[in-house]
Design an enzyme around this catalytic site. Structure first.
Site, PDB file in Angstrom:
ATOM      1  N   ASP A  73       7.515  13.001  -5.152  1.00 17.61           N
ATOM      2  CA  ASP A  73       7.136  11.778  -5.860  1.00 17.61           C
ATOM      3  C   ASP A  73       5.696  11.408  -5.515  1.00 17.61           C
ATOM      4  O   ASP A  73       5.176  11.816  -4.477  1.00 17.61           O
ATOM      5  CB  ASP A  73       8.045  10.613  -5.442  1.00 17.61           C
ATOM      6  CG  ASP A  73       9.499  10.859  -5.817  1.00 17.61           C
ATOM      7  OD1 ASP A  73       9.745  11.638  -6.742  1.00 17.61           O
ATOM      8  OD2 ASP A  73      10.373  10.262  -5.150  1.00 17.61           O
TER       9      ASP A  73
HETATM   10  N1  URA Z   1      13.489  12.933  -2.578  1.00 17.89           N
HETATM   11  C1  URA Z   1      12.894  11.839  -3.091  1.00 17.89           C
HETATM   12  O1  URA Z   1      13.508  10.811  -3.288  1.00 17.89           O
HETATM   13  N2  URA Z   1      11.566  11.932  -3.372  1.00 17.89           N
HETATM   14  C2  URA Z   1      10.834  13.027  -3.135  1.00 17.89           C
HETATM   15  O2  URA Z   1       9.632  13.031  -3.397  1.00 17.89           O
HETATM   16  C3  URA Z   1      11.473  14.149  -2.595  1.00 17.89           C
HETATM   17  C4  URA Z   1      12.805  14.078  -2.325  1.00 17.89           C
END
Ligand code: URA
Length: 244
Positions: A104
């Site tokens: 993310d």
């Molecule tokens: N899980 C999440 O919630 N976000 C990420 O970026 C990676 C794994």
């Protein structure tokens, strides 16, 4: 594998394809010590040596980098509005690099950047269950009950429960009611870690990936920095691939 001389030079960052053609036609390039002016000449990188302006240009078919993804950049190869992880490689020679998997925008940590599609496939294929290890700061006090729920497979609202995941409590700041944890998951569902904690009534305040398969984030990298994988790191990732 043979490839055209102009592609060889362009792949190795010696300009665009048309710039490489110009250089070749102007006599700046030699193959096995003999000047070659034909961009279409086929080269076998394993057998032949190429020089440009007297400097040897070794050919690498695949490139592998570990990036410490910083906060605020998107995991994409290009984006109209946002800075992407590939923008952190301004001098990159190859145009075919891509990130393996997705973090993310606000997640930091280990991201493998390569042009090896087969390796990427093996690391990401749902059936392969490659371990991903995250460290996180959680709003709330993580409990033994949460550990058990994660172990049994937490329900995050998808068709299937999550696969078993190992949750370890690294520390709890009782007065602030925040917990530091480490979590190993073997899938890569959308926002998975955040949704897992949400399912047990807690929110992720900070998320960092520290490992993917055998590849561990190098402690000496700072956010935004990257380095090439060592031969040993590549060999380990690829030997995992052969075992599957
Ligand atoms: N899980 C999440 O919630 N976000 C990420 O970026 C990676 C794994």
């Amino acid at each position: 594998m043979k490839l055209r001389l102009d592609k060889y030079l362009a792949d190795m960052g010696c300009g665009t394809r048309s710039e490489a053609k110009k250089k070749i036609r102007s006599g700046m390039t030699a193959v096995d010590g003999i000047v070659v002016k034909q961009p279409e000449m086929k080269i076998d990188p394993a057998q032949q040596s190429v020089t440009l302006d007297g400097k040897e240009i070794a050919y690498r078919s695949y490139e592998y980098y570990m990036l410490y993804k910083p906060d605020g950049v998107v995991t994409a190869t290009e984006d109209m509005r946002e800075r992407t992880v590939l923008d952190l490689f301004p001098d990159r020679r190859r145009r075919d690099l891509f990130p393996v998997g997705r973090l993310d925008k606000d997640t930091v940590g280990l991201l493998l950047i390569t042009n090896d599609g087969a390796l990427a496939h093996r690391l990401l294929a749902p059936a392969k269950h490659v371990d991903k290890i995250y460290q996180a700061l959680i709003d709330g006090v993580v409990t033994e009950e949460d550990i058990r729920i994660f172990q049994d497979g937490v329900d995050i609202g998808d068709d299937k429960l999550c696969m078993e995941a190992e949750l370890r409590i690294l520390g709890i700041q009782e007065e602030k009611r925040v917990s530091e944890i480490e979590l190993t998951i073997r899938e890569g569902r959308f926002h998975q870690v955040k949704r897992m904690f949400h399912a047990v009534g807690k929110e992720v305040l900070f998320l960092k990936r520290i490992q993917m398969g055998t590849l561990r984030l190098d402690d000496s990298l700072r956010p935004g920095e990257y380095r090439r994988l060592t031969k040993e790191e590549v060999a380990k990732l690829c030997s995992d691939r052969r075992k599957q």
